[in-house]
Design an enzyme around this catalytic site. Sequence first.
Site, PDB file in Angstrom:
ATOM      1  N   HIS A  88       0.705  -1.316   0.036  1.00  0.00           N
ATOM      2  CA  HIS A  88      -0.099  -0.051  -0.004  1.00  0.00           C
ATOM      3  C   HIS A  88       0.699   1.418  -0.113  1.00  0.00           C
ATOM      4  O   HIS A  88       0.466   2.512  -0.047  1.00  0.00           O
ATOM      5  CB  HIS A  88      -1.017  -0.149   1.223  1.00  0.00           C
ATOM      6  CG  HIS A  88      -2.339   0.854   1.090  1.00  0.00           C
ATOM      7  ND1 HIS A  88      -2.431   1.837   1.624  1.00  0.00           N
ATOM      8  CD2 HIS A  88      -3.233   0.564   0.104  1.00  0.00           C
ATOM      9  CE1 HIS A  88      -3.658   2.522   1.259  1.00  0.00           C
ATOM     10  NE2 HIS A  88      -4.186   1.729   0.459  1.00  0.00           N
ATOM     11  N   LYS A  90       2.896   4.395  -1.054  1.00  0.00           N
ATOM     12  CA  LYS A  90       2.735   5.546  -2.143  1.00  0.00           C
ATOM     13  C   LYS A  90       3.895   6.258  -2.219  1.00  0.00           C
ATOM     14  O   LYS A  90       3.731   7.383  -1.669  1.00  0.00           O
ATOM     15  CB  LYS A  90       1.490   6.161  -2.156  1.00  0.00           C
ATOM     16  CG  LYS A  90       0.324   5.208  -2.242  1.00  0.00           C
ATOM     17  CD  LYS A  90      -0.988   5.976  -1.418  1.00  0.00           C
ATOM     18  CE  LYS A  90      -2.071   4.922  -1.463  1.00  0.00           C
ATOM     19  NZ  LYS A  90      -2.074   4.362   0.033  1.00  0.00           N
ATOM     20  N   ASP A  95      16.628  10.102  -8.252  1.00  0.00           N
ATOM     21  CA  ASP A  95      18.194  10.251  -7.863  1.00  0.00           C
ATOM     22  C   ASP A  95      18.425  10.096  -6.433  1.00  0.00           C
ATOM     23  O   ASP A  95      19.585  10.636  -6.297  1.00  0.00           O
ATOM     24  CB  ASP A  95      18.471  11.786  -8.509  1.00  0.00           C
ATOM     25  CG  ASP A  95      18.339  11.694  -9.800  1.00  0.00           C
ATOM     26  OD1 ASP A  95      18.247  10.800 -10.791  1.00  0.00           O
ATOM     27  OD2 ASP A  95      18.185  12.975 -10.455  1.00  0.00           O
TER      28      ASP A  95
END
Length: 152
Positions: A88, A90, A95
């Site tokens: 779940h 996000k 870089d």
Amino acid sequence: CPCPLPRGDCAFSRLLRRLLSARRSLELCLFAFSSPQLGRAVRLLHRRGVRVRVVTDAQYMALRGSQIGLLRHAGIQVRHDQENGFMHHKFAIVDKKMLITGSLNWTTQAIQNNRENILIVEDAEYVQPYLDEFERIWEEYNPVKYMFFPKK
């Protein structure tokens, strides 16, 4: 910009600019990814030579409109969970120095209609734990470790 805000600079265009600033690497750890605009941006980075790796949720990657198949077809490395709970997270790491995290699923619905939040941080104190989590999950979801016939 597909944001429901006046044209010009908006949260979505700022997110795209941050993603497209990647020069060396992009790690994505996303529950749902169906935004065509974000999918095109990620594929463009891959074509530019940016090393892109994606971790996603197995159940949500197969839904209609998912960008995961297109990413894989473009040659981008994708790994997914194989367990019962959801992957779940996000977040994105650009870089290895910029963290993009928040409630936003990378879906058109979320971008255009939901109340979502994103936090963008360029402080190693915050970026490093997310990078460590990505690497831990990346290794955990290595297909070599998949159990297709779990022991009962």
